[in-house]
Write an enzyme that holds these catalytic residues in place. Structure first.
Site, short mmCIF file in Angstrom:
data_model
loop_
_atom_site.label_atom_id
_atom_site.label_comp_id
_atom_site.label_asym_id
_atom_site.label_seq_id
_atom_site.Cartn_x
_atom_site.Cartn_y
_atom_site.Cartn_z
CG PHE A 150 -0.19 0.24 2.40
CD1 PHE A 150 0.05 1.64 3.10
CD2 PHE A 150 0.23 -0.78 3.38
CE1 PHE A 150 0.80 1.60 4.05
CE2 PHE A 150 1.03 -0.35 4.47
CZ PHE A 150 1.34 0.52 5.06
CE LYS A 174 -2.85 -8.89 -4.21
NZ LYS A 174 -3.42 -7.73 -3.20
CD GLU A 177 -5.30 -6.34 0.33
OE1 GLU A 177 -5.07 -6.97 1.66
OE2 GLU A 177 -4.58 -6.60 -0.55
CB SER A 227 4.86 -7.62 6.59
OG SER A 227 4.12 -8.67 6.05
CB CYS A 282 10.94 -1.04 3.41
SG CYS A 282 11.42 -0.56 1.75
CD GLU A 382 9.18 -2.85 8.48
OE1 GLU A 382 9.62 -2.07 7.65
OE2 GLU A 382 8.61 -3.61 8.24
#
Length: 497
Positions: A150, A174, A177, A227, A282, A382
């Site tokens: 995202f 993909k 979402e 992640s 990140c 994290e």
């Protein structure tokens, strides 16, 4: 008005036949802005089948012609740059400046894809044996897939499908979402640029849809950013199905601050690198390691962070936007509480934060901890929020040992006026991307994005359930030397193998 997000299959934007739909929400209000389908098994099969059929024709297209498609595409992306940034802000909550940077870094990759001809040259050696010559060819693989997060809905998809398609592959994307709208607009512009039908497919969904991509025999490669647990799952699952995988995972990036560094420069860079984009990147700096007397700068850092406030995307005074979801905010809030319970000193607590007129948004103000130890949960995980941890060591050697002991190896930086200290740090640190007087050493597209250790999972081949490594790790070091009079006198990038 809540819109229904289409699929992009077989060269058409079409409504899904799915009976499972997800709300897409604006993180500044938590209002629903779109309905997203979880694509059916048949729809994903059709997307992959069409991508496979398109590959047989696309791989035969001349390399310069594929490059010209990317030239057209980057022109359209630049033309629609601000429009894309506004759309990106709408669904992510990012500030306008941050959103524009997201789009622009993606455009830079498309520009690199337009140079694909020089990147696909093989190698030739005469007389490797008597009267025998040998040469290598670089050829496309087939249908590639990308599963994107995202936090960078323009940049990361543009990391993936333009390069793959320019090399002669076809691609099934993909997107997250949580932020599908930017990806769909990227696909529309790609079609307008002249992309043949079938070279790009866009499907939507969650774990079931991802699992179908990971197992499908016609998918040859999988690219992922996200992640650690999901990266590990994708890597293990896809390699079990004999696919090539690159899975970029989490991070715990440290900035080491030497006492001889420029204090003002350090604090300015540290604030932006830790809370920018609400800490949802990140490559964010989440740990500041003060060496020796540099720990006396903590009050100045606290004062600087206290001045920073979040806000909505078009608020020019806002330093960053909301977290992506209520669940994401709750996770960070819980980690902050665990940090306090485990004995870390909460110098700034950003949990009591609200923005006028947008009280239902996922807001967190900057949070600062000192007295952090490696046993604490806030250090081990994290956080992915606007939270900075401060630690103190007595020497550069201790700082290096601390960073190398961390399970992640995505990025790190050191701020110092000493060339010897900088050279020692970049030489001995076991992290893929190193900044010297640069807070976030993200390389440009013509360098590798090189996370190490628990920040990256990737191999060229896999056999059965055992993955075998055939890659060479690369370290990218970006250095910027400055003094009070010449803030950026010299920029130097070193590629080490």
């Amino acid at each position: 008005m809540v819109q229904s997000v289409p699929l992009y299959i077989e060269g058409e934007f079409r409504q899904s036949e799915s009976k499972q739909w997800i709300d897409v929400t604006n993180p500044a209000t938590n209002d629903a802005i779109a309905k997203l389908p979880c694509a059916t098994e048949a729809e994903i099969d059709r997307a992959i089948a069409h991508a496979q059929a398109a590959f047989l024709e696309w791989k035969e297209v001349a390399t310069p012609e594929r490059a010209r498609l990317m030239l057209n595409y980057q022109h359209l992306l630049k033309t629609h740059h601000d429009e894309l940034a506004n759309l990106l802000s709408f669904e992510t909550g990012k500030t306008t400046v941050d959103a524009k940077g997201d789009v622009w870094r993606g455009i830079e990759v498309v520009e690199q894809a337009a140079n694909v001809a020089s990147l696909m040259m093989g190698e030739t050696v005469e007389n490797v044996a008597t009267d025998i010559d040998s040469y290598s060819l670089i050829q496309p693989l087939g249908v590639c897939s990308g599963i994107t997060p995202f936090n960078f809905p323009a940049m990361i998809p543009l990391w993936m499908f333009p390069m793959a398609i320019a090399c002669g592959n076809t691609f099934v994307l993909k997107p997250s979402e949580q932020v599908p709208l930017t990806a769909m607009r990227l696909a529309e512009l790609f079609e307008q640029a002249g992309a043949p039908k079938g070279v790009l497919q866009v499907v939507h969904g969650q774990k079931d849809q991802v699992d179908q991509l990971l197992a499908h025999p016609d998918i040859k490669t999988v690219s992922f950013v996200g992640s650690v647990p999901v990266a590990q799952y994708i890597y293990q699952t896809a390699t079990t199905h004999f696919k090539r995988v690159q899975a970029f995972a989490g991070a715990k990036n440290h900035m080491v601050i030497m006492p001889d560094a420029n204090k003002e420069q350090v604090i300015n860079n540290l604030v932006g690198a830790s809370v920018g984009a609400a800490g949802q990147r990140c490559m964010a700096i989440s740990v500041a390691v003060f060496v020796g007397e540099a720990n006396s700068w903590l009050p100045d850092l606290k004062a600087a962070m206290a001045k920073v406030t979040p806000g909505v995307w078009d608020d020019e005074s806002a330093a960053y936007g909301p977290l992506i979801s209520e669940a994401a905010k709750l996770r960070v809030v819980n980690l902050i509480e665990q940090g306090k319970q485990q004995g870390a000193i909460c110098e700034l607590d950003g949990r009591d934060c609200s923005v006028d007129g947008f009280e239902q948004g996922n807001w967190l103000a900057p949070t600062l901890f000192s007295g952090v130890t490696t046993e604490m949960v806030i250090y081990q995980q994290e956080i992915f929020g606007p939270v900075l941890l401060c630690m103190t060591v007595d020497s550069l050697e201790e700082a290096i040992a601390l960073v190398n002991a961390n399970p992640y190896g995505n990025g790190t930086s050191i701020f110092t006026a000493c060339g010897a200290a900088a050279r020692k740090y970049q030489h001995h640190i076991q992290v893929g991307q190193v900044g010297i007087n640069v807070p976030i050493p993200v390389p440009l597209p013509f360098f590798s994005f090189t996370g190490w250790r628990g920040s990256f999972y990737g191999d060229l081949h896999a056999y059965g359930k055992q993955a075998v490594r055939f890659y060479t790790e690369t370290k990218t070091v970006t250095a910027r030397w400055f003094d009070d009079d010449i803030p950026a006198a010299l920029n130097m990038t070193i590629q080490l193998r």
